[in-house]
Design a protein around this motif. Structure first.
Motif, short mmCIF file in Angstrom:
data_model
loop_
_atom_site.label_atom_id
_atom_site.label_comp_id
_atom_site.label_asym_id
_atom_site.label_seq_id
_atom_site.Cartn_x
_atom_site.Cartn_y
_atom_site.Cartn_z
N SER A 196 0.83 -1.20 0.00
CA SER A 196 0.00 0.00 0.00
C SER A 196 0.86 1.26 0.00
O SER A 196 0.57 2.24 -0.70
CB SER A 196 -0.93 -0.01 1.22
OG SER A 196 -1.76 1.13 1.23
N TYR A 274 -3.28 6.47 -10.35
CA TYR A 274 -3.14 5.47 -9.29
C TYR A 274 -3.22 4.08 -9.90
O TYR A 274 -4.21 3.73 -10.55
CB TYR A 274 -4.23 5.65 -8.24
CG TYR A 274 -4.03 4.77 -7.03
CD1 TYR A 274 -3.01 5.03 -6.13
CD2 TYR A 274 -4.87 3.67 -6.81
CE1 TYR A 274 -2.81 4.22 -5.03
CE2 TYR A 274 -4.67 2.86 -5.70
CZ TYR A 274 -3.64 3.14 -4.82
OH TYR A 274 -3.45 2.33 -3.72
N CYS A 278 -7.00 -2.44 -4.99
CA CYS A 278 -8.00 -2.05 -3.99
C CYS A 278 -7.69 -2.79 -2.69
O CYS A 278 -7.72 -4.02 -2.66
CB CYS A 278 -9.41 -2.39 -4.48
SG CYS A 278 -9.88 -1.52 -6.00
N PRO A 281 -9.89 -0.81 3.49
CA PRO A 281 -9.92 0.62 3.84
C PRO A 281 -9.06 0.96 5.06
O PRO A 281 -8.51 2.07 5.13
CB PRO A 281 -11.41 0.89 4.11
CG PRO A 281 -12.13 -0.11 3.27
CD PRO A 281 -11.27 -1.35 3.30
N GLN A 284 -5.60 1.55 3.85
CA GLN A 284 -5.52 2.81 3.12
C GLN A 284 -5.51 4.00 4.08
O GLN A 284 -4.74 4.94 3.89
CB GLN A 284 -6.69 2.94 2.14
CG GLN A 284 -6.61 2.00 0.94
CD GLN A 284 -5.44 2.31 0.03
OE1 GLN A 284 -4.32 1.88 0.29
NE2 GLN A 284 -5.68 3.05 -1.04
N GLU A 285 -6.37 3.96 5.09
CA GLU A 285 -6.40 5.08 6.04
C GLU A 285 -5.07 5.23 6.76
O GLU A 285 -4.59 6.33 6.99
CB GLU A 285 -7.54 4.88 7.05
CG GLU A 285 -8.92 5.09 6.46
CD GLU A 285 -9.12 6.47 5.87
OE1 GLU A 285 -8.59 7.45 6.43
OE2 GLU A 285 -9.80 6.58 4.83
N ARG A 333 -10.01 12.18 -3.44
CA ARG A 333 -9.49 10.85 -3.13
C ARG A 333 -10.37 9.76 -3.73
O ARG A 333 -9.87 8.79 -4.30
CB ARG A 333 -9.40 10.70 -1.60
CG ARG A 333 -8.55 9.56 -1.15
CD ARG A 333 -8.17 9.73 0.30
NE ARG A 333 -9.30 9.51 1.20
CZ ARG A 333 -9.24 9.67 2.51
NH1 ARG A 333 -8.12 10.10 3.07
NH2 ARG A 333 -10.28 9.42 3.27
N ALA A 334 -11.68 9.94 -3.62
CA ALA A 334 -12.60 8.95 -4.19
C ALA A 334 -12.45 8.87 -5.71
O ALA A 334 -12.44 7.78 -6.29
CB ALA A 334 -14.03 9.30 -3.81
N ASP A 338 -9.78 5.82 -5.12
CA ASP A 338 -10.73 4.73 -4.86
C ASP A 338 -11.33 4.16 -6.14
O ASP A 338 -11.49 2.95 -6.28
CB ASP A 338 -11.84 5.21 -3.94
CG ASP A 338 -11.34 5.59 -2.55
OD1 ASP A 338 -10.19 5.24 -2.24
OD2 ASP A 338 -12.08 6.26 -1.80
N LYS A 339 -11.68 5.04 -7.08
CA LYS A 339 -12.31 4.57 -8.32
C LYS A 339 -11.30 4.06 -9.35
O LYS A 339 -11.68 3.47 -10.36
CB LYS A 339 -13.14 5.69 -8.93
CG LYS A 339 -14.39 6.03 -8.12
CD LYS A 339 -15.23 7.09 -8.81
CE LYS A 339 -16.48 7.40 -8.00
NZ LYS A 339 -17.33 8.44 -8.66
N CYS A 341 -8.47 2.18 -8.35
CA CYS A 341 -7.73 1.02 -7.86
C CYS A 341 -8.14 -0.25 -8.61
O CYS A 341 -9.27 -0.36 -9.09
CB CYS A 341 -7.90 0.85 -6.35
SG CYS A 341 -9.56 0.42 -5.80
N ARG A 345 -12.41 -4.77 -3.63
CA ARG A 345 -12.14 -4.93 -2.20
C ARG A 345 -12.91 -6.13 -1.67
O ARG A 345 -14.07 -6.33 -1.98
CB ARG A 345 -12.54 -3.69 -1.41
CG ARG A 345 -11.62 -2.51 -1.63
CD ARG A 345 -11.85 -1.46 -0.57
NE ARG A 345 -10.93 -0.36 -0.71
CZ ARG A 345 -11.20 0.77 -1.34
NH1 ARG A 345 -12.39 0.93 -1.89
NH2 ARG A 345 -10.31 1.72 -1.42
#
Length: 346
Positions: A196, A274, A278, A281, A284-285, A333-334, A338-339, A341, A345
């Motif tokens: 990651s 990116y 995925c 979360p 990722q955080e 970020r989304a 996120d979209k 990756c 997940r």
């Protein structure tokens, strides 16, 4: 050791900026530029294949070392007047010197003998140093000021900024790892923490010229990534540690010779993309928290690095700032991470 404990340890190491346990490897214990002179057959190196070694001399602090050189790399080998080099030492000669413990080193020299191309090397050095701040599971580097002398005619360059890179053998020793040599691996084989961090780091610097699961056709894994694992762990779920290298073809460096794979939907290295998988979360955080914890140190590193024009420094600072704007804005970020990756997940 549980993933949670490993995660916490890695985050603490990175947040503290812990570079390595250098022990008996003095070369990477300092970031003071190392001054030396290389007598190397530059023209012969460029014409020979990458398996041919040439005799030469490295002179530092009044000591002459008998060394051997060979060219390495692919893109820069064809492009550059001075190709990237392997430097091989006599293990007896280096005892008691700054090169103690070194057998082979990668050297990133100037590509062409101009100030502009020298700045590219300074910027690539900064990429390695940023990587070191993010995780100790990265290659250590040492800056150098090198005078390159063509052995055929004695013609010498001015001192040029160059970079010495830690060898895989020493990374293994430093971290208690072993090298993994396989044809390919799956995303779940990777240590999710380190993977990651690598994926986010690649997004940060604008790097798409890498793969941590397979290599070019006909070659073992990977592309501009080396694989490691704790000794004895082998390849199993969560054991493989990917470590990236070779960062000239990035948005942060943005060399005039850069190229991208347009199949990725981008036309320039200045477009961040990116390419990570995925992930959970929670990972990722923690990755975002890790990068935010190092923001001040990263900006200080870039703002204080000698060898950059103010224009180049301002562009580098803006590039770093653009990354933080994305990861700290939920909508950006989304959209950007996120979209984009790969995979779903679990």
């Amino acid at each position: 050791m549980s993933k949670q404990i490993t995660f916490g340890l890695m985050a603490l190491l990175a947040a503290a900026g812990v570079p390595a346990a250098f022990g008996d490897v003095p070369l990477f214990a300092s970031q003071e530029p190392l001054e030396f002179r290389l007598e190397v057959p530059i023209k012969a190196l460029r014409k020979a294949d990458k398996e041919t070694w040439f005799l030469g001399k490295l002179s530092h602090a009044g000591t002459d070392f008998d060394v051997e050189f060979r060219a390495r790399g692919k893109f820069r080998l064809d492009l550059c007047r001075m190709p990237p080099l392997w430097v091989k030492f006599d293990k007896q000669q280096v005892k008691g010197t700054v090169f103690k413990g070194q057998r082979r080193l990668k050297l990133v020299p100037f590509c062409r003998d101009t100030d502009k191309y020298e700045e590219y090397v300074v910027l690539e050095y900064l990429v390695y140093r940023i990587y070191n701040l993010i995780t100790p599971e990265s290659y250590q580097v040492r800056p150098a000021q090198v005078v390159y002398v063509e052995t055929k005619d004695g013609k010498a360059t001015e001192p040029r900024f160059s970079v010495l890179l830690e060898h895989k053998r020493l990374l293994n020793k430093r971290l208690g790892f072993e090298t993994i040599d396989v044809e390919r691996i799956g995303p779940t084989d990777q240590n999710p923490v380190t993977a990651s961090l690598l994926e986010m780091f690649s997004f940060m610097i604008g790097n798409t010229d890498w793969s941590a699961i397979r290599g070019p056709e006909g070659e073992n894994c990977c592309h501009n990534v080396h694989l490691f694992a704790p000794k004895g762990a082998g390849v199993a779920e969560g054991t493989v540690v990917p470590v990236a290298y070779d960062f000239d073809q990035t948005g942060f460096v943005n060399p005039s010779y850069s190229e991208v794979n347009e199949d990725l939907g981008i036309r320039t290295v200045k477009t961040r993309l990116y390419r990570g998988w995925c992930r959970d979360p929670a990972f990722q955080e923690q990755t975002y928290a890790n990068f935010n914890a190092q923001r001040g140190a990263i900006e200080q590193l870039v703002s204080s690095q000698p060898g950059l024009s103010e224009k180049t420094r301002a562009k580098a600072m803006k590039w770093v700032g653009g990354f933080y704007e994305v990861i700290n804005d939920p909508k950006s970020r989304a959209k950007r991470i996120d979209k984009k990756c790969r995979g779903k997940r679990k």
